[in-house]
Motif scaffolding. Structure first.
Motif, PDB file in Angstrom:
ATOM      1  N   ILE B 171     -28.349  65.043  52.084  1.00  0.00           N
ATOM      2  CA  ILE B 171     -27.110  65.492  52.052  1.00  0.00           C
ATOM      3  C   ILE B 171     -27.085  67.292  52.134  1.00  0.00           C
ATOM      4  N   GLY B 189     -15.677  71.972  51.249  1.00  0.00           N
ATOM      5  CA  GLY B 189     -15.163  70.559  51.595  1.00  0.00           C
ATOM      6  C   GLY B 189     -16.008  69.277  50.779  1.00  0.00           C
ATOM      7  N   VAL B 190     -17.339  69.731  50.463  1.00  0.00           N
ATOM      8  CA  VAL B 190     -18.102  68.617  50.113  1.00  0.00           C
ATOM      9  C   VAL B 190     -18.424  69.082  48.571  1.00  0.00           C
ATOM     10  N   THR B 193     -17.708  66.507  45.813  1.00  0.00           N
ATOM     11  CA  THR B 193     -18.024  65.229  46.215  1.00  0.00           C
ATOM     12  C   THR B 193     -19.434  65.248  45.657  1.00  0.00           C
ATOM     13  N   ILE B 194     -20.289  66.184  46.112  1.00  0.00           N
ATOM     14  CA  ILE B 194     -21.541  66.311  45.668  1.00  0.00           C
ATOM     15  C   ILE B 194     -21.982  66.380  44.147  1.00  0.00           C
ATOM     16  N   TYR B 197     -21.088  62.856  42.977  1.00  0.00           N
ATOM     17  CA  TYR B 197     -22.065  61.849  43.380  1.00  0.00           C
ATOM     18  C   TYR B 197     -23.259  61.995  42.077  1.00  0.00           C
TER      19      TYR B 197
END
Lengths: 210, 210
Positions: B171, B189-190, B193-194, B197
């Motif tokens: 990732i 944008g991520v 989400t990381i 996770y």
């Protein structure tokens, strides 16, 4: 799927012949070793024919980026089967697994390697940067569509399609970078985890009803 | 953390001065535009002094890869605080967030850009490929250690430290590739989400007791 195979059949015209020759020269000499002479030699064309098509190396490389990205889009295009679970697995498999073998088709590592070499040019070149940003978004939108279909059909969890899609594209970009620049097989180490992520994040009923 | 800041203070010797000059020349001219003359000019050294240190461009570039990877290891080294949750968040934050500002320190995008340009050379160069494989493994082992500590302390779920670590490095490699080659800010944008996770995969009690 044969339509999706890159480099299959005869090149349509001398523009495409030059693009394929650039691909071969890039594989053979690396980005730093690309020269118009070498590309013309690979394409079996004179330099003057070459200059009939391109103003010079920069012009050629912009066209070649376009060509590689078009091949990429063709390879990684998933035709909807109406089954979003199948579609998302197909998409991931296109990146992680091997192409079907086919005469004249370079192996996937060669295509991914060229992609990474071109993409690294975007560090310096704003035109390349713009194009790769667009292509990332194109792939992300393709995934968003699959995820939205899955949610609508009630087979995927009610996630945010945008964020899951961006996250997955990031993972796949990481796999591509590693695959093209490591001397082991990094896909083997992450394949199961990616599948699990999809099962656990997206697919409803995997742990309860299956 | 000041010890972890790259390029801080005076270069220790002319080898390091040449390495920093190579970094600046790479930023200015790109990988294809690197020449010994330009690097010697940047370092304010004669070409003959340069050749006292290096046999030629290939020799220099192998040293420079070593230099960039050493900087990378220095930047992304997490000192264990005894709190694995904190440590893993620090590790991720080192990749995703900005360096603390510091005189003489190039911004993180410049370091990541150079890393991606060097890494793309590994597509063609087996020596580079070997080195980047080792470094990926070094980062993975660092994460494995943090995850094992967390499991031992009973604060992380009983995951497979190897596979979670590989997945996270993938990732982060994806984020690095995108950050260096897109014209927007892909981290934004991520990032969430990381974090999610990590919370959902690793950290026990996030959803139940917190």
């Amino acid at each position: 799927m044969t339509d999706g195979i890159p480099f299959a059949g005869e090149p349509a015209d001398s523009h495409e012949a030059i693009m394929r020759a650039t691909f071969r020269a890039l594989r053979e000499y690396g980005y730093a070793g690309l020269s118009i002479q070498r590309i013309a030699d690979e394409a079996d064309l004179s330099k003057s024919t070459f200059y009939h098509h391109f103003d010079g190396k920069e012009d050629l490389l912009l066209s070649f980026q376009e060509f590689i990205l078009t091949e990429f889009n063709r390879i990684f295009q998933v035709e909807s089967t109406g089954d979003p679970e199948q579609d998302i697995k197909t998409f991931v498999s296109l990146v992680l697994d091997d192409f079907p073998d086919c005469v004249e088709t370079p192996d996937k590592n060669a295509v991914l390697g060229s992609y990474v070499e071109m993409r690294a040019q975007a560090v310096q070149n704003p035109d390349f940067r713009e194009k790769f940003t667009e292509t990332d978004e194109l792939f992300a939108r393709q995934l968003v569509q699959i995820i939205e279909d899955g949610i609508e059909q009630g087979v995927f969890a009610d996630v945010n399609p945008e964020t899951v899609s961006r996250f997955m594209i990031t993972i796949l970009d990481g796999v591509i970078l590693q695959s093209a620049t490591r001397n082991d097989n990094p896909v083997a180490g992450v394949r199961d985890t990616i599948d699990e992520y999809i099962e656990e994040t997206l697919i409803l009923g995997t742990y309860s009803s299956h």
